[in-house]
Design a protein around this motif. Structure first.
Motif, PDB file in Angstrom:
ATOM      1  N   VAL A   6      39.944  33.877 -32.031  1.00 52.28           N
ATOM      2  CA  VAL A   6      39.502  33.715 -31.188  1.00 52.28           C
ATOM      3  C   VAL A   6      39.742  34.511 -29.522  1.00 52.28           C
ATOM      4  CG1 VAL A   6      39.168  32.059 -29.647  1.00 52.28           C
ATOM      5  CG2 VAL A   6      39.293  30.719 -32.112  1.00 52.28           C
ATOM      6  N   PRO A  32      40.153  35.218 -25.946  1.00 52.71           N
ATOM      7  CA  PRO A  32      40.069  34.557 -24.909  1.00 52.71           C
ATOM      8  C   PRO A  32      39.126  35.780 -24.420  1.00 52.71           C
ATOM      9  CG  PRO A  32      42.456  34.570 -25.514  1.00 52.71           C
ATOM     10  CD  PRO A  32      41.354  36.027 -26.341  1.00 52.71           C
ATOM     11  N   TYR A  48      48.579  30.970 -30.118  1.00 52.39           N
ATOM     12  CA  TYR A  48      47.645  31.683 -28.909  1.00 52.39           C
ATOM     13  C   TYR A  48      48.901  32.771 -28.555  1.00 52.39           C
ATOM     14  CZ  TYR A  48      45.609  33.222 -23.815  1.00 52.39           C
ATOM     15  OH  TYR A  48      44.257  33.508 -23.209  1.00 52.39           O
ATOM     16  N   LEU A  56      44.432  32.690 -31.099  1.00 59.04           N
ATOM     17  CA  LEU A  56      44.045  33.476 -29.832  1.00 59.04           C
ATOM     18  C   LEU A  56      44.113  34.777 -29.665  1.00 59.04           C
ATOM     19  CD1 LEU A  56      43.409  30.377 -29.676  1.00 59.04           C
ATOM     20  CD2 LEU A  56      42.856  30.213 -26.976  1.00 59.04           C
TER      21      LEU A  56
END
Length: 321
Positions: free
Chosen positions: A29, A31, A269, A309
């Protein structure tokens, strides 16, 4: 000798065949920062290669991400104006909600469009919630703001709400608000074990944070492993569809604990400081950039993350292809 483990390391083909952990583009993913009023991408000095996007450059980044085959994008807004309660967060015409509509229109069928549900980018004091008369973050008053944000973000086209504020009861409050507004199918990503980390430094530049002080009254103490597990259990019980451990690098034990016990997907993350360290070392020629990027993300996946992420998501996906 009976045991010769090196037999399974002898050739690239053999190593590939017996590899225990893999990284796939769909597990990444990206950001993305979107800056109000920007007419072109604005470089972030502490994160080489990462920018604050204009709406036009956002579209190009979204298309590139979709073509690379990554799983989704997490949007962060960088507004021109801030106030004590983060009014821009619930304004349908604010940069985050406009960017969400752009993303949903551009790649909503190819990527999961995700939004950061937190007030820190929109408050003039930089905290993730509203303050009481003594200057403390008011947990329950903040939940009211989160409820409003959730409905506006879902109406703007967000396909996954990332609750990153670390307020007690935030998942339950947002779930109730979404259901009452008819958004029963909108899932929640709970940043369940989010630690008060030094590795967020470059992110503060990326969102032009106004924070004075720290967030230790609501983000977790880096010393506490069991507390992270407790927060994850609470978010699951309140209805989180996915839970998050943040940062990744320094909390792989917490991540592994969560992956072993959670009934819902567990994400991690790889935060701005993790990105900046590798980029800085690589720029000095101290490490092999590509190998370090791959190894760092692989380590997060090996610890149990179902998705990661990472600011390298699009680039890494292109390498993997």
């Amino acid at each position: 000798m009976i045991d010769r483990p090196r037999r399974l390391r002898a050739t690239p083909a053999m190593r590939r065949l017996v590899s225990e952990t893999r990284v796939h583009p769909a597990e990444l993913v990206l950001p993305v920062f979107v800056r109000e009023g920007a007419t072109e991408p604005v470089p972030i000095s502490s994160m080489p290669g990462v920018v604050q996007h204009s709406l036009d450059s956002l579209r190009a980044a979204l298309v590139a991400a979709a073509e690379a085959g990554i799983g989704g994008v997490m949007l962060f807004g960088v507004p021109e104006h801030k106030d004590a309660i983060g009014s821009g967060a619930t304004d349908p015409s604010s940069i985050l909600n406009v960017a969400t509509r752009v993303a949903a229109e551009e790649v909503g069928g190819a990527l999961v469009v995700q939004t950061d549900l937190c007030l820190d980018e929109f408050t003039d004091h930089g905290h993730c919630g509203v303050l009481d008369p003594l200057g403390r973050v008011d947990n329950d008053a903040t939940l009211d703001r989160y409820r409003e944000m959730a409905v506006v973000q879902a109406a703007s086209g967000s396909q996954l709400l990332g609750l990153s504020g670390m307020m007690d009861g935030q998942v339950a409050a947002v779930r109730e608000a979404l259901d009452d507004a008819g958004f029963t199918d909108t899932p929640i990503l709970g940043y369940a074990a989010k630690y008060a980390s030094a590795f967020y430094g470059p992110f503060r530049e990326a969102v032009q944070s106004s924070l004075v002080g720290d967030r230790r009254t609501y983000q977790l103490d880096p010393a506490n492993r069991r507390e992270g597990a407790r927060e994850i259990d609470l978010d699951v019980a309140e209805g989180a569809d996915i839970v998050m451990v943040k940062p990744a690098m320094s909390y792989l034990d917490v991540l592994a604990d969560a992956a072993a016990s959670s009934p819902v997907p567990v994400w991690a993350y790889q935060v701005s400081g993790e990105y900046a360290m590798i980029e800085a070392a690589a720029a000095h020629g101290w490490i092999d950039r590509r190998r370090a990027v791959l190894e760092s993300v692989l380590g997060i996946r090996r610890a149990g993350a179902d998705a990661v992420l990472t600011y390298w998501a699009t680039e890494l996906a292109e390498w993997l292809r």
